[in-house]
Design an enzyme around this catalytic site. Structure first.
Site, PDB file in Angstrom:
ATOM      1  N   LYS A  95       0.908  -0.921  -0.209  1.00  0.00           N
ATOM      2  CA  LYS A  95       0.270  -0.294   0.207  1.00  0.00           C
ATOM      3  C   LYS A  95       0.946   1.356  -0.235  1.00  0.00           C
ATOM      4  O   LYS A  95       0.568   1.947  -0.905  1.00  0.00           O
ATOM      5  CB  LYS A  95      -1.112   0.023   1.157  1.00  0.00           C
ATOM      6  CG  LYS A  95      -1.692   0.437   1.615  1.00  0.00           C
ATOM      7  CD  LYS A  95      -3.190   0.833   2.288  1.00  0.00           C
ATOM      8  CE  LYS A  95      -3.201   0.965   3.192  1.00  0.00           C
ATOM      9  NZ  LYS A  95      -2.792   2.300   3.886  1.00  0.00           N
ATOM     10  N   SER A  96       1.642   1.474   0.594  1.00  0.00           N
ATOM     11  CA  SER A  96       2.910   2.617   1.221  1.00  0.00           C
ATOM     12  C   SER A  96       3.133   2.572  -0.056  1.00  0.00           C
ATOM     13  O   SER A  96       3.771   4.037  -0.730  1.00  0.00           O
ATOM     14  CB  SER A  96       4.257   2.636   1.590  1.00  0.00           C
ATOM     15  OG  SER A  96       3.194   2.425   3.684  1.00  0.00           O
ATOM     16  N   GLY A 168      -5.928   7.953   5.391  1.00  0.00           N
ATOM     17  CA  GLY A 168      -3.985   8.868   5.809  1.00  0.00           C
ATOM     18  C   GLY A 168      -2.975   8.993   5.290  1.00  0.00           C
ATOM     19  O   GLY A 168      -2.509  10.283   5.185  1.00  0.00           O
ATOM     20  N   SER A 241       7.703   8.918  12.328  1.00  0.00           N
ATOM     21  CA  SER A 241       6.103   8.456  11.037  1.00  0.00           C
ATOM     22  C   SER A 241       6.102   9.199  10.110  1.00  0.00           C
ATOM     23  O   SER A 241       6.866   9.991   9.692  1.00  0.00           O
ATOM     24  CB  SER A 241       4.841   9.727  11.347  1.00  0.00           C
ATOM     25  OG  SER A 241       4.041   9.709  10.457  1.00  0.00           O
ATOM     26  N   ASP A 390       1.214  -2.069  11.254  1.00  0.00           N
ATOM     27  CA  ASP A 390       0.304  -2.031  10.861  1.00  0.00           C
ATOM     28  C   ASP A 390      -0.005  -3.360  11.225  1.00  0.00           C
ATOM     29  O   ASP A 390      -0.575  -4.281  11.089  1.00  0.00           O
ATOM     30  CB  ASP A 390       0.191  -1.155   9.651  1.00  0.00           C
ATOM     31  CG  ASP A 390       0.163  -0.444   9.224  1.00  0.00           C
ATOM     32  OD1 ASP A 390      -0.187   0.395  10.553  1.00  0.00           O
ATOM     33  OD2 ASP A 390       0.080   0.110   7.982  1.00  0.00           O
TER      34      ASP A 390
HETATM   35  C1  S3P Z   1       2.670   4.719   6.355  1.00  0.00           C
HETATM   36  C2  S3P Z   1       3.236   4.735   7.138  1.00  0.00           C
HETATM   37  C3  S3P Z   1       2.202   4.793   8.792  1.00  0.00           C
HETATM   38  C4  S3P Z   1       1.515   3.607   8.183  1.00  0.00           C
HETATM   39  C5  S3P Z   1       0.817   3.456   7.326  1.00  0.00           C
HETATM   40  C6  S3P Z   1       1.196   4.040   5.704  1.00  0.00           C
HETATM   41  C7  S3P Z   1       3.003   5.276   5.117  1.00  0.00           C
HETATM   42  O1  S3P Z   1       1.773   5.963   9.507  1.00  0.00           O
HETATM   43  O2  S3P Z   1       0.788   3.484   9.340  1.00  0.00           O
HETATM   44  O3  S3P Z   1      -0.657   2.090   7.409  1.00  0.00           O
HETATM   45  O4  S3P Z   1       3.060   4.968   4.047  1.00  0.00           O
HETATM   46  O5  S3P Z   1       4.023   5.972   5.026  1.00  0.00           O
HETATM   47  P1  S3P Z   1       2.946   6.984  10.101  1.00  0.00           P
HETATM   48  O6  S3P Z   1       3.258   7.352   9.368  1.00  0.00           O
HETATM   49  O7  S3P Z   1       1.415   7.342  10.590  1.00  0.00           O
HETATM   50  O8  S3P Z   1       3.079   5.792  11.405  1.00  0.00           O
END
Ligand code: S3P
Length: 503
Positions: A95-96, A168, A241, A390
């Protein structure tokens, strides 16, 4: 409808109507010219956007997200206990990395081809956002996406607010990017996203010169005012984060001078790796990543590995379901994401890495996992947490089946994910008869005792729904998961894949 009413509306709104008619005529003239001259690229852009726009509007009107839902959210999943998993599977794309492939592909010069793209709602929300900003994107079709990059300065003002569903990652990363554009944008999301904290990006971006308005307490929607001159800065993140880090690095592509972001613990570094893959220099020294403006991104080919966060459900399933043996293919094992593997091994799980290789800057491997009758508890804390953030819900399930005590600490970030995952895991595992207690920043699980099925509400959190579908394998009675369709966010074919591997 009533012709007199339309007569009145058109006369009263004369200027606005003329402006729209002119724009419409301009579009028609451009299409006419494209047909006349045989400009296939232009036509492809018009027709791709037209189809997607039609689908997009109907979904916004229904306040649904982007996938043509094979699941409705009121789906109830009935899970029977027991069963053995066997066979092999490539779980959907990371996903990322999928989010970032669309973002950087759009900002690159030239045409980027993506394979293995995750066709889940979150990544599709990012894809739609860039279409809204005028980028021609073909697909996704069987994980293939073709992005006709517009360059760092080629995005156009979207026609209205950008709707990001549950995602998010889309909202935080886009904030940084959009803070530097010449046009205004409004970012909105569903009920869960509308509760999530955005000051963690808005505050440092404002220090760089961005103008961002939020609703009360830093919640979405975000109004981002364009036309600002951003200045690079050195920023020490108060929390670990990757979303905050990435948001600031994306703003840094446009900010005068250098933007340096220091993290308190290593977080996923896909942005840094992919920027380099697009030929954009990123300096990483210790815990600080630095970019400077003035370079460009050049289109490339991206192969998205299978998502270790999705593979995690099957790692646990095969570890706890008697007699299981599974091969999980081409899983991303980036060291900033592999905490799950380290924890599984510490608990005694039988996982072998095969065929380790580098795939477009990201390490991948096939994971062979076998049932283990006697797992044992462990301690999960500190710098390990961001590398498995996650996966904590499914790790809690693994811990419930492992003998002895598992302690999870320093995981307060879990309270501000798609749901409050700490509270929900503690409540729902308790409902299944697992003995555990919640703490301020984690939980303590006394595992290895029998537990039973229960009725579980996913709260529309995809990882909660999938975690309990797996927990049910080790329960003594059936489990019912309410609002189970939310798996579409990151893993639309999860229930089918689970059923196939159990067959
Ligand atoms: C992500 C970072 C993480 C993770 C999210 C995806 C990303 O969040 O929990 O599912 O793709 O950069 P945080 O940066 O808020 O920890």
């Amino acid at each position: 409808s009533d012709p007199v009413m339309w007569h009145d509306i058109f006369l009263t709104n004369r200027d606005a109507v003329l402006r729209i008619l002119d724009a419409f005529r301009g579009d028609l003239d451009a299409l006419r010219a494209a047909i006349d001259t045989g400009d296939g690229h232009h036509m492809l852009g018009v027709f791709t956007r037209a189809r997607v726009a039609r689908e997009h509007f109907s979904k916004i009107l229904a306040r649904r997200a982007y996938v043509d839902a094979m699941h409705s959210n009121d789906l109830i999943y009935l899970a029977q206990p027991g069963g053995t998993l066997s066979g092999q599977i490539r779980v959907p794309g990371d996903k990322s990395i999928s989010h970032r492939s669309i973002m950087l592909g759009s900002l690159a010069e030239g045409t980027t081809e993506v394979e293995g793209f995750l066709e889940g709602e979150d990544a599709l929300a990012t894809l739609q956002a860039f279409r809204d900003m005028g980028v021609v994107i073909e697909g996704p079709q069987h994980g293939r996406v073709t992005i006709h990059g517009v360059g760092l300065h080629g995005l156009q003002a979207p026609p209205g607010p950008i709707y990001l569903g549950n995602s998010g990652t889309s909202m935080r990363l886009l904030s940084g990017l959009l803070a530097a554009q010449p046009f205004d944008t409004v970012l909105t999301g569903d009920a869960s996203l509308s509760k999530r904290p955005m000051n963690r990006v808005a505050k440092p971006l404002r220090e760089m010169g961005a103008v961002i308005e939020t609703a009360a307490e830093g919640r979405p929607p975000l109004v981002i005012r364009g036309g600002q001159r951003l200045t690079g800065m050195r920023y020490e993140m108060p929390m670990a984060s990757a979303q905050v880090k990435s948001s600031l690095l994306l703003a840094g592509l446009y900010a005068a001078g250098e933007t340096a972001v220091t993290e308190p613990a290593p977080t996923r570094d896909h942005t840094e790796r992919m920027l380099r893959g697009f030929g954009y220099p990123v300096a990483v020294h210790g815990s600080t990543a630095t970019v400077e403006s003035g370079h460009k991104l050049t289109a490339t080919h991206i192969e998205v590995p299978a998502d270790i966060s999705s593979a995690a459900f099957f790692l646990v399933a095969a570890s706890i379901a008697e007699g299981s043996e599974l091969l999980l293919e081409h899983v991303g094992i980036n060291p900033t994401r592999d905490g799950m593997l380290r924890v599984c091994r510490a608990m005694g799980a039988d996982i072998t890495l095969l065929n380790e290789q580098n795939s477009g800057g990201e390490p991948v491997a096939d994971l062979l996992v076998r049932y283990t009758p006697s797992l044992s508890g462990t301690v999960i804390e500190g710098e390990l947490i961001p590398t498995l953030i996650d996966e904590i819900p499914i790790i809690a399930v693994l811990a419930a089946t492992a003998n002895g005590t598992t302690v999870i600490r320093n995981a307060e970030e879990l309270k501000v994910k798609e749901s409050n995952r700490l509270d929900i895991m503690v409540n729902e595992l308790t409902a299944m008869g697992v003995s555990l207690e919640g703490t301020d920043d984690g939980m303590i699980i006394e595992g290895g005792k029998p537990f039973h099925g229960a009725q579980i509400d996913s709260r529309l959190d995809h990882r909660i729904a999938m975690s309990f579908a797996i927990a049910s394998l080790a329960a003594e009675t059936p489990t019912e998961i309410l609002r189970a369709g939310c798996v579409d966010i990151s893993y639309p074919t999860f229930y089918q894949d689970l059923a196939r591997l159990q067959a």
